[in-house]
Design a protein around this motif. Structure first.
Motif, PDB file in Angstrom:
ATOM      1  N   PRO A  88     114.386  32.414  17.483  1.00 13.82           N
ATOM      2  CA  PRO A  88     113.940  33.033  18.740  1.00 13.82           C
ATOM      3  C   PRO A  88     114.303  32.203  19.967  1.00 13.82           C
ATOM      4  O   PRO A  88     114.478  32.751  21.062  1.00 13.82           O
ATOM      5  CB  PRO A  88     112.416  33.132  18.566  1.00 13.82           C
ATOM      6  CG  PRO A  88     112.202  33.112  17.088  1.00 13.82           C
ATOM      7  CD  PRO A  88     113.270  32.223  16.540  1.00 13.82           C
ATOM      8  N   GLY A  89     114.439  30.909  19.773  1.00 15.54           N
ATOM      9  CA  GLY A  89     114.830  30.077  20.906  1.00 15.54           C
ATOM     10  C   GLY A  89     116.267  30.301  21.314  1.00 15.54           C
ATOM     11  O   GLY A  89     116.618  30.200  22.498  1.00 15.54           O
ATOM     12  N   GLU A  90     117.123  30.599  20.353  1.00 21.81           N
ATOM     13  CA  GLU A  90     118.533  30.844  20.634  1.00 21.81           C
ATOM     14  C   GLU A  90     118.820  32.325  20.893  1.00 21.81           C
ATOM     15  O   GLU A  90     119.690  32.662  21.704  1.00 21.81           O
ATOM     16  CB  GLU A  90     119.379  30.372  19.436  1.00 21.81           C
ATOM     17  CG  GLU A  90     119.312  28.883  19.170  1.00 21.81           C
ATOM     18  CD  GLU A  90     119.977  28.079  20.270  1.00 21.81           C
ATOM     19  OE1 GLU A  90     120.940  28.606  20.885  1.00 21.81           O
ATOM     20  OE2 GLU A  90     119.533  26.954  20.537  1.00 21.81           O
TER      21      GLU A  90
ATOM     22  N   ARG B 142     131.196  36.767  10.994  1.00 21.60           N
ATOM     23  CA  ARG B 142     130.037  35.909  10.697  1.00 21.60           C
ATOM     24  C   ARG B 142     129.289  35.543  11.968  1.00 21.60           C
ATOM     25  O   ARG B 142     128.059  35.703  12.054  1.00 21.60           O
ATOM     26  CB  ARG B 142     130.491  34.645   9.970  1.00 21.60           C
ATOM     27  CG  ARG B 142     129.328  33.688   9.631  1.00 21.60           C
ATOM     28  CD  ARG B 142     129.842  32.412   8.992  1.00 21.60           C
ATOM     29  NE  ARG B 142     130.719  31.674   9.886  1.00 21.60           N
ATOM     30  CZ  ARG B 142     130.274  30.884  10.886  1.00 21.60           C
ATOM     31  NH1 ARG B 142     128.969  30.764  11.113  1.00 21.60           N
ATOM     32  NH2 ARG B 142     131.129  30.245  11.644  1.00 21.60           N
ATOM     33  N   THR B 143     130.011  35.038  13.000  1.00 20.94           N
ATOM     34  CA  THR B 143     129.318  34.646  14.232  1.00 20.94           C
ATOM     35  C   THR B 143     128.743  35.862  14.944  1.00 20.94           C
ATOM     36  O   THR B 143     127.695  35.765  15.601  1.00 20.94           O
ATOM     37  CB  THR B 143     130.268  33.903  15.185  1.00 20.94           C
ATOM     38  OG1 THR B 143     131.345  34.782  15.566  1.00 20.94           O
ATOM     39  CG2 THR B 143     130.834  32.651  14.527  1.00 20.94           C
ATOM     40  N   LEU B 144     129.408  37.003  14.820  1.00 21.35           N
ATOM     41  CA  LEU B 144     128.884  38.207  15.445  1.00 21.35           C
ATOM     42  C   LEU B 144     127.519  38.560  14.860  1.00 21.35           C
ATOM     43  O   LEU B 144     126.587  38.902  15.596  1.00 21.35           O
ATOM     44  CB  LEU B 144     129.860  39.367  15.240  1.00 21.35           C
ATOM     45  CG  LEU B 144     129.477  40.692  15.900  1.00 21.35           C
ATOM     46  CD1 LEU B 144     129.449  40.568  17.410  1.00 21.35           C
ATOM     47  CD2 LEU B 144     130.448  41.791  15.482  1.00 21.35           C
ATOM     48  N   ARG B 145     127.400  38.435  13.548  1.00 21.18           N
ATOM     49  CA  ARG B 145     126.113  38.726  12.916  1.00 21.18           C
ATOM     50  C   ARG B 145     125.081  37.647  13.241  1.00 21.18           C
ATOM     51  O   ARG B 145     123.942  37.951  13.607  1.00 21.18           O
ATOM     52  CB  ARG B 145     126.288  38.865  11.404  1.00 21.18           C
ATOM     53  CG  ARG B 145     127.056  40.110  10.966  1.00 21.18           C
ATOM     54  CD  ARG B 145     126.967  40.292   9.459  1.00 21.18           C
ATOM     55  NE  ARG B 145     127.562  39.177   8.737  1.00 21.18           N
ATOM     56  CZ  ARG B 145     128.843  39.126   8.366  1.00 21.18           C
ATOM     57  NH1 ARG B 145     129.665  40.124   8.664  1.00 21.18           N
ATOM     58  NH2 ARG B 145     129.315  38.090   7.696  1.00 21.18           N
ATOM     59  N   GLU B 146     125.475  36.385  13.095  1.00 18.58           N
ATOM     60  CA  GLU B 146     124.504  35.301  13.221  1.00 18.58           C
ATOM     61  C   GLU B 146     124.058  35.051  14.660  1.00 18.58           C
ATOM     62  O   GLU B 146     122.892  34.733  14.899  1.00 18.58           O
ATOM     63  CB  GLU B 146     125.105  34.008  12.648  1.00 18.58           C
ATOM     64  CG  GLU B 146     125.315  34.056  11.132  1.00 18.58           C
ATOM     65  CD  GLU B 146     125.941  32.775  10.610  1.00 18.58           C
ATOM     66  OE1 GLU B 146     126.277  31.888  11.436  1.00 18.58           O
ATOM     67  OE2 GLU B 146     126.103  32.652   9.374  1.00 18.58           O
ATOM     68  N   ASP B 147     124.989  35.184  15.610  1.00 16.67           N
ATOM     69  CA  ASP B 147     124.686  34.822  16.993  1.00 16.67           C
ATOM     70  C   ASP B 147     124.439  36.016  17.906  1.00 16.67           C
ATOM     71  O   ASP B 147     124.120  35.821  19.093  1.00 16.67           O
ATOM     72  CB  ASP B 147     125.837  33.992  17.588  1.00 16.67           C
ATOM     73  CG  ASP B 147     126.069  32.694  16.837  1.00 16.67           C
ATOM     74  OD1 ASP B 147     125.190  32.310  16.045  1.00 16.67           O
ATOM     75  OD2 ASP B 147     127.134  32.079  17.038  1.00 16.67           O
ATOM     76  N   TYR B 148     124.582  37.228  17.383  1.00 12.07           N
ATOM     77  CA  TYR B 148     124.503  38.379  18.283  1.00 12.07           C
ATOM     78  C   TYR B 148     123.702  39.544  17.692  1.00 12.07           C
ATOM     79  O   TYR B 148     122.762  40.035  18.309  1.00 12.07           O
ATOM     80  CB  TYR B 148     125.939  38.828  18.601  1.00 12.07           C
ATOM     81  CG  TYR B 148     126.058  39.892  19.667  1.00 12.07           C
ATOM     82  CD1 TYR B 148     126.041  39.557  21.012  1.00 12.07           C
ATOM     83  CD2 TYR B 148     126.225  41.235  19.317  1.00 12.07           C
ATOM     84  CE1 TYR B 148     126.178  40.537  22.002  1.00 12.07           C
ATOM     85  CE2 TYR B 148     126.363  42.215  20.290  1.00 12.07           C
ATOM     86  CZ  TYR B 148     126.335  41.859  21.632  1.00 12.07           C
ATOM     87  OH  TYR B 148     126.471  42.820  22.597  1.00 12.07           O
ATOM     88  N   LEU B 149     124.050  39.955  16.470  1.00 13.29           N
ATOM     89  CA  LEU B 149     123.472  41.178  15.922  1.00 13.29           C
ATOM     90  C   LEU B 149     122.138  40.972  15.213  1.00 13.29           C
ATOM     91  O   LEU B 149     121.195  41.751  15.411  1.00 13.29           O
ATOM     92  CB  LEU B 149     124.465  41.835  14.950  1.00 13.29           C
ATOM     93  CG  LEU B 149     125.746  42.413  15.564  1.00 13.29           C
ATOM     94  CD1 LEU B 149     126.709  42.828  14.471  1.00 13.29           C
ATOM     95  CD2 LEU B 149     125.426  43.592  16.476  1.00 13.29           C
ATOM     96  N   ASP B 150     122.052  39.957  14.354  1.00 16.78           N
ATOM     97  CA  ASP B 150     120.893  39.802  13.479  1.00 16.78           C
ATOM     98  C   ASP B 150     119.801  38.939  14.112  1.00 16.78           C
ATOM     99  O   ASP B 150     120.082  38.086  14.954  1.00 16.78           O
ATOM    100  CB  ASP B 150     121.311  39.169  12.149  1.00 16.78           C
ATOM    101  CG  ASP B 150     122.162  40.096  11.300  1.00 16.78           C
ATOM    102  OD1 ASP B 150     122.132  41.311  11.558  1.00 16.78           O
ATOM    103  OD2 ASP B 150     122.852  39.597  10.394  1.00 16.78           O
TER     104      ASP B 150
END
Length: 405
Positions: free
Chosen positions: A179-181, A167-175
């Motif tokens: 734009p600020g984060e 989940r975090t891989l998708r939300e915070d890295y892949l997808d």
């Protein structure tokens, strides 16, 4: 006492008369096809190189491809960061030995080393791929951002293992996200790196082919050996190399002159300009292409009036007598034991489609029928055998005897 032979010598000799021997009819047909195409250009693409045999005994020329090209491994290293993090998340599940943590620490070390080594001069002056000219600053910035984004994710995951998840891989890295984060998602970076590699390969190959002056209408093309993963690129539609070749020809190369040959012999990347191994393979590679083509060409002779195989044809088509279908791109489905238009069309398809096993025309249908009838061979119909008006063996031999007299 030796066990009796399980083979019939007479029928084995009949088998080898057409195939499986250097003096067979099939071998003679192949040899004739090789002679007929001896002056045609032959382009062979392996997993690492492209070789052009101009024909007429002239020496080959070779272009390095993929692994030997500038920037390929460096960009692949960046594109692999996404799968690497996904692999760590998969490893962490049920990992009692701490393998994921050791791998994460090693990846973090290499990411930091790569970020320190990356700058505009690396891409402009050392890698210096002509197709990247004018984009060196943007590429260096993308690599720096990729390493920074990956480092921050790894540091957080190592400090809090619960954070490492799909989940975090998708939300915070892949997808794409805030734009600020996340100014640029890593999915976009993977697309960019793959595009850059494909662009460079295509640019160099197109330039090389234009210089060679390939006669694409006569060209014999073989994509030989393994291309990437063992299961990858074995059909026209799944081969990125085939797409590049067709584009380089400006789509003048007929698709039916391009053969995918994952089991073909391949040469090693030439070292120090030595093309002796490349040249030595020309006869075998020409025989492979010409022999395949000779068999393909038999289809029109044997099955005129039935739909032909076309590499650019549509998906499987349901056929019926009297329909107007003239070509198919896949095996047509068999609707019943007496669906003879589909059955005979399949004979033509396996002859003309080089992807097919010649003996596999109806194997799938036979398997389906067995499954539907509790795997009882006597419960199914063998088309062309069961119910056909063959004369009895004694009557047939009597007739043959009268003819011999």
């Amino acid at each position: 006492m030796p066990a009796p032979s399980q083979e019939s010598p007479e029928l084995i000799d009949l088998f080898t008369t057409y195939t499986a021997g250097p003096d067979s009819i099939g071998a003679h047909l192949r040899d004739a096809a090789v002679r007929a195409g001896a002056d045609d250009p032959l382009l062979v693409v392996t997993g690492a190189d492209m070789a052009l045999y101009p024909g007429g005994g002239r020496p080959p020329t070779v272009l390095g491809f993929r692994l030997s090209t500038r920037g390929f491994k460096e960009l692949a290293a960046v594109s692999h960061l996404g799968p690497a993090l996904a692999s760590l998340a998969a490893l962490k599940r049920g990992d009692e030995r701490g393998v994921w943590r050791a791998d994460a620490l090693r990846l973090l070390t290499e990411v930091r080393r790569s970020r320190a080594a990356n700058d505009v001069a690396l891409w402009r002056d050392r890698i210096a791929a002509p197709s990247y000219r004018g984009r060196e600053e943007a590429i260096a910035a993308m690599v720096d951002y990729s390493c920074d984004l990956t480092e921050r994710y790894l540091v957080r995951a190592l400090a809090d293992p619960a954070y490492l998840s799909e989940r975090t891989l998708r939300e915070d890295y892949l997808d794409d996200g805030d734009p600020g984060e996340l100014p640029v998602s890593f999915n976009r970076i993977m697309v960019a790196t793959f595009f850059l590699v494909g662009m460079d390969n295509a640019h160099r190959f197109i330039t090389w082919c234009d210089v060679q002056g390939v006669d694409w209408e006569r060209a014999m093309v073989v994509i030989a050996g393994q291309q990437g993963r063992p299961t990858a690129g074995v059909t026209w539609r799944t081969s990125s190399v085939a797409a590049i070749v067709l584009a380089a020809s400006r789509h003048k190369l007929p698709l039916d002159r391009l053969y995918m040959a994952p089991h073909a012999p391949v040469f090693a990347t030439p070292a120090d300009g030595d093309l002796s191994e490349v040249a030595a393979l020309e006869p075998a590679l020409r025989a492979l292409w010409a022999g395949t083509r000779a068999t393909v060409d038999l289809g029109a002779t044997m099955f005129e009036g039935y739909p032909a195989f076309s590499p650019s044809g549509g998906d499987e088509a349901v056929l019926s007598f009297g329909d107007t279908t003239t070509e198919v791109g896949e095996m047509p489905p068999i609707r019943s034991d007496d669906d003879w238009r589909a059955l005979v069309t399949r004979l033509r398809v396996v002859m003309e489609d080089p992807r097919q096993l010649l003996s596999g025309a109806v194997s799938d249908y036979a398997a389906q029928q067995l499954v539907a009838h509790d795997n009882d061979p006597l419960a199914i119909t063998v088309p062309g055998l069961d119910g056909e008006p063959y004369p009895g063996l004694a009557a047939a031999r009597e007739t043959a005897g009268r003819r011999a007299v």
